[in-house]
Design a protein around this motif. Structure first.
Motif, short mmCIF file in Angstrom:
data_model
loop_
_atom_site.label_atom_id
_atom_site.label_comp_id
_atom_site.label_asym_id
_atom_site.label_seq_id
_atom_site.Cartn_x
_atom_site.Cartn_y
_atom_site.Cartn_z
N ALA A 26 9.22 48.98 69.00
CA ALA A 26 10.60 48.94 68.50
C ALA A 26 10.76 49.72 67.19
O ALA A 26 11.69 50.53 67.07
CB ALA A 26 11.06 47.49 68.35
N PRO A 27 9.89 49.52 66.18
CA PRO A 27 10.01 50.34 64.97
C PRO A 27 9.82 51.83 65.25
O PRO A 27 10.50 52.66 64.63
CB PRO A 27 8.91 49.80 64.06
CG PRO A 27 8.64 48.43 64.55
CD PRO A 27 8.87 48.48 66.03
N LEU A 28 8.92 52.17 66.18
CA LEU A 28 8.70 53.57 66.50
C LEU A 28 9.96 54.20 67.08
O LEU A 28 10.34 55.32 66.72
CB LEU A 28 7.54 53.70 67.48
CG LEU A 28 7.12 55.12 67.87
CD1 LEU A 28 6.73 55.92 66.64
CD2 LEU A 28 5.97 55.07 68.88
N MET A 29 10.63 53.47 67.96
CA MET A 29 11.87 53.98 68.53
C MET A 29 12.95 54.13 67.46
O MET A 29 13.70 55.10 67.43
CB MET A 29 12.36 53.07 69.65
CG MET A 29 13.61 53.59 70.34
SD MET A 29 14.10 52.56 71.74
CE MET A 29 15.45 53.56 72.40
N GLU A 33 14.89 57.51 66.24
CA GLU A 33 16.34 57.59 66.30
C GLU A 33 16.96 57.89 64.94
O GLU A 33 18.18 57.98 64.82
CB GLU A 33 16.92 56.28 66.85
CG GLU A 33 16.58 56.01 68.31
CD GLU A 33 17.24 57.01 69.24
OE1 GLU A 33 18.39 57.40 68.97
OE2 GLU A 33 16.60 57.41 70.24
N GLY A 34 16.12 58.01 63.91
CA GLY A 34 16.63 58.39 62.60
C GLY A 34 16.91 57.26 61.64
O GLY A 34 17.50 57.48 60.58
N TYR A 35 16.51 56.04 61.97
CA TYR A 35 16.76 54.92 61.06
C TYR A 35 15.78 54.97 59.88
O TYR A 35 14.66 55.48 60.00
CB TYR A 35 16.63 53.59 61.81
CG TYR A 35 17.81 53.30 62.71
CD1 TYR A 35 18.93 52.63 62.23
CD2 TYR A 35 17.81 53.74 64.02
CE1 TYR A 35 20.02 52.39 63.05
CE2 TYR A 35 18.90 53.51 64.86
CZ TYR A 35 20.00 52.83 64.37
OH TYR A 35 21.08 52.60 65.17
N SER A 36 16.20 54.42 58.77
CA SER A 36 15.43 54.50 57.53
C SER A 36 14.25 53.54 57.56
O SER A 36 14.25 52.56 58.32
CB SER A 36 16.32 54.16 56.33
OG SER A 36 16.70 52.79 56.37
#
Length: 386
Positions: A26-29, A33-36
């Motif tokens: 989940a963190p990798l996705m 996706e451009g999340y900080s």
């Protein structure tokens, strides 16, 4: 009992691997996706934060209902949360998945630990069964992320999420025919009062403080070794190998402990682990070479890996059998609360006083608290068959 224990370990692995797989995927996705990094930190915190909130209710529910009903609920919650990620793989839904998978794993682990503790008869069997059970998370910490990574590289994130969503149902397959222990009498449950009453016992308070300190040491090592390795100019592969050595050593000592259980005393093992951890933390800032850090990591894995079975054995001996679930809930709440708060605290402290100073500070606290472990006493335990 060996057959039952093997099924319970397998059930634990299936549920825990679902969570650990999502904790990597989940963190990798989200990053892709451009999340900080801050958003990813919130996502990761939700896995542990869930157990902080549900641990005590989960413990009391396990005391009332036994094993199968809590595991059935955990399987349902984890499966639904994972299925949401398969259907809607967006950041907001991944946060829901993180919370549900964390909560489900916490509920199932408490119920499984309670049931396994009541299978054992006497301190030696307690140390043996909890040494075997402690191997489960070590396996799932490798299996979940590895399986998710292979699926992501081969077929994409949705395929990985789908595989992880199927794992909880295997846990139910392992426990569905379990014979429950005799239920706790209603009058015992009603006379227990609040779960916090357990903390009135001096020995239980000491055990919770020790458990929290050693759990914090685990968090310190996991969080600060990459920072220290980066300062030393080590590559990501080398840093990962150092942490991998820690995990392998923790698993190896847990494989050996069942055969030595009759010769181990809980207070001695825990006290020795605390002193060893204090010394190793004192040496870490002086380790400049990768081999030196790896050696310290392996030794620390042996020390900290030996602690959980001893703490679980002590907890079951000093707690009334009808309140084992509550005691396990308090323990889970403390551990997961530490996992949420400590990385933030260590990060801030490392910025202010330096990473090496954090190692020294934590080592000094753990070493000074080691006398608490040597004074732990367990009441004589009569064999009990439910």
């Amino acid at each position: 009992m060996r057959t039952q224990l093997a099924r319970f370990i397998a059930a634990q692995i299936c549920l825990h691997a679902c969570m650990t797989g999502f904790r990597m995927a989940a963190p990798l996705m989200a990053l892709r996706e451009g999340y900080s990094p801050a958003a990813v930190g919130v996502l990761l915190a939700l896995f542990a934060l869930a157990t902080v909130f549900i641990a005590l209710p989960a413990g009391r529910y396990a005391d009332r209902r036994g094993l199968r009903k809590p595991v059935a609920i955990a399987v349902g919650v984890a499966s639904v949360g994972a299925a949401l990620a398969v259907t809607f793989p967006v950041f907001g839904v991944l946060c829901v998945t993180a919370f549900t998978c964390g909560a489900a794993t916490g509920l199932a682990m408490i119920a499984l630990q309670r049931h396994v503790g009541r299978l054992a008869h006497g301190p030696t069997e307690l140390k043996q069964v909890f040494s075997w059970m402690a191997i489960g998370p070590s396996i799932s910490n490798f299996l979940g992320p590895f399986a998710a990574g292979v699926m992501i590289d081969s077929f994409g994130f949705r395929a990985a999420f789908l595989l992880l969503a199927l794992l909880p149902s295997l846990a139910w397959f392992c426990v569905r025919h379990t014979v429950e222990h005799e239920p706790v009498a209603p009058e015992l449950r009603q006379s227990s009062g609040s779960s916090w009453n357990l903390l009135r016992d001096k020995g239980f308070r000491r055990l919770m403080v020790i458990n929290w300190l050693l759990s914090s040491c685990w968090d310190v090592h996991t969080f600060l070794v990459p920072v220290l390795g980066h300062e030393r100019g080590l590559s990501a592969t080398v840093i990962g190998s150092i942490l991998g050595g820690f995990a392998l050593a923790a698993t190896a000592i847990r494989l050996v402990m069942p055969w030595l259980a009759a010769h181990l005393r809980e207070s001695v093992v825990i006290g020795s682990a605390m002193l060893t951890t204090a010394v190793l933390f004192g040496l870490y800032p002086f380790a400049q070479a990768a081999w030196a850090m790896a050696s310290l990591s392996v030794l620390l894995g042996v020390a900290l890996g030996s602690v959980q079975p001893m703490i679980m054995s002590t907890l079951h001996q000093m707690t009334p059998h009808h309140r084992h679930g509550e005691a396990l809930g308090l323990r889970a709440m403390a551990i997961n609360g530490s996992s949420v708060v400590m990385p933030l605290l260590f990060g801030s402290a490392g910025t202010l006083i330096g990473v090496g100073a954090v190692f020294w500070l934590v080592g000094a606290v753990v070493g000074s608290a080691s006398p608490l472990a040597w004074t732990l006493q367990q009441p004589p335990q009569k064999p009990e068959r439910d």
